[in-house]
Enzyme design. Structure first.
Site: not given
Length: 321
Positions: A65, A73, A77, A79, A91, A196, A241, A249
């Site tokens: 993630r 964003v 990079d 960030s 952020e 997800h 999930d 999976d």
């Protein structure tokens, strides 16, 4: 503190290797970017990622993630890793990240190991790209060749994080537009949503779906309401999930077929629209999902990287040099 490139931290031999690498790759991402400057980079990241997941399995999804939230964003990079300072608000406290984005300590640990082996060579942005792949593979998902050579930004953009990271409340049209802004296709959207299949979401992220939407299995919604009340308990976790939130999976797509997508944005991928056929294909052919996910991760990793003399190689992923 100086914020230019950090060649002054390297001996002359190291400077020559870095310059030669830039000339050979011409500022473009390459799988063998560190083959001469830090040949052990990939093995170090892999070892530390596996150790982090063994310590806490959830970290695998968190590292994946982080790469996603970084790339959406201002490009890939690094960030997202920057702490707030006197010149900008980072952020980490943007709405999609605040209180839920994790894995920063694991990245710090990987960076420390790399700095000992190859000082000032491997960027934090590349660490995120490699760690995302290694986490996916270790949890049972596909592998892909990670293209490397990204450099790190000097600043972060909280406003852009609030604007461009897709919210769990988006409908399919908004999701398509969101991904298109990043140069990603409709297939990329459906395939990358399959991430997800691992990880967890907070009650605050799926509350509106279970209380307000009709395209959700009623018994599923009822069971979630017991964990996630109309108000309060915002941070209660539920696996994205239902069956295998710690294994990569295709169960995520199977859940969509029976209206058990956890987020509003998840169930939008199977709601009588253009995404339905792709979802059914991924249910019937897991290998097709794995193949498309790997391709889409490469596409995502190519979003506006800093290369050549742009940005820098941060020595500490949380702050500019």
């Amino acid at each position: 503190m100086a914020r230019g490139n950090n060649l002054h931290h390297l001996p002359l031999q190291g400077i020559l290797i870095v310059v030669l690498t830039l000339l050979v790759h011409g500022g473009k991402l390459s799988p063998d970017y560190y083959s001469s400057t830090c040949p052990q980079a990939l093995s170090i990241v892999k070892k530390e990622v596996i150790a982090a997941i063994k310590k806490e399995t959830r970290i695998g999804a968190s590292l994946l993630r982080l790469h996603f939230h970084d790339c959406f964003v201002n490009g890939c990079d690094g960030s997202v890793l920057l702490d707030d300072n006197s010149t900008f608000t980072g952020e980490k406290t943007a709405r999609p990240n605040n209180g839920s984005l994790r894995g920063f300590d694991a990245v710090d640990h990987i960076k420390t190991k790399l700095e000992k082996a190859c000082p000032g060579i491997v960027s934090c942005a590349d660490i995120l790209a490699i760690a995302a792949r290694d986490s996916t593979v270790y949890l049972g998902g596909p592998s892909w060749v990670v293209r490397l050579g990204r450099r790190d930004s000097l600043t972060a953009n909280k406003t852009a994080a609030n604007t461009f990271i897709p919210a769990p409340t988006l409908n399919l049209s908004a999701l398509k537009s969101n991904f298109a802004v990043q140069g990603l296709s409709f297939k990329d959207l459906v395939a990358l949503s399959g991430s997800h299949t691992i990880g967890f979401a907070r009650c605050i992220s799926f509350r509106s779906h279970i209380y307000n939407d009709t395209n959700i299995d009623s018994s599923f919604a009822s069971s979630l309401k017991k964990k996630c009340p109309v108000s309060g308990k915002d941070n209660v976790l539920q696996g994205l999930d239902l069956q295998t939130a710690l294994n990569f999976d295709n169960d995520y797509y199977q859940n969509l077929l029976i209206k058990k997508g956890l987020l509003h944005s998840d169930q939008q991928l199977y709601n009588g629209n253009a995404a339905d056929s792709l979802v059914r294909n991924y249910v019937l052919h897991p290998s097709s999902f794995f193949e498309d996910f790997a391709k889409s991760m490469i596409n995502m990793g190519n979003i506006s990287p800093l290369t050549g003399k742009k940005g820098e190689i941060r020595l500490n992923c949380r702050k500019a040099n």
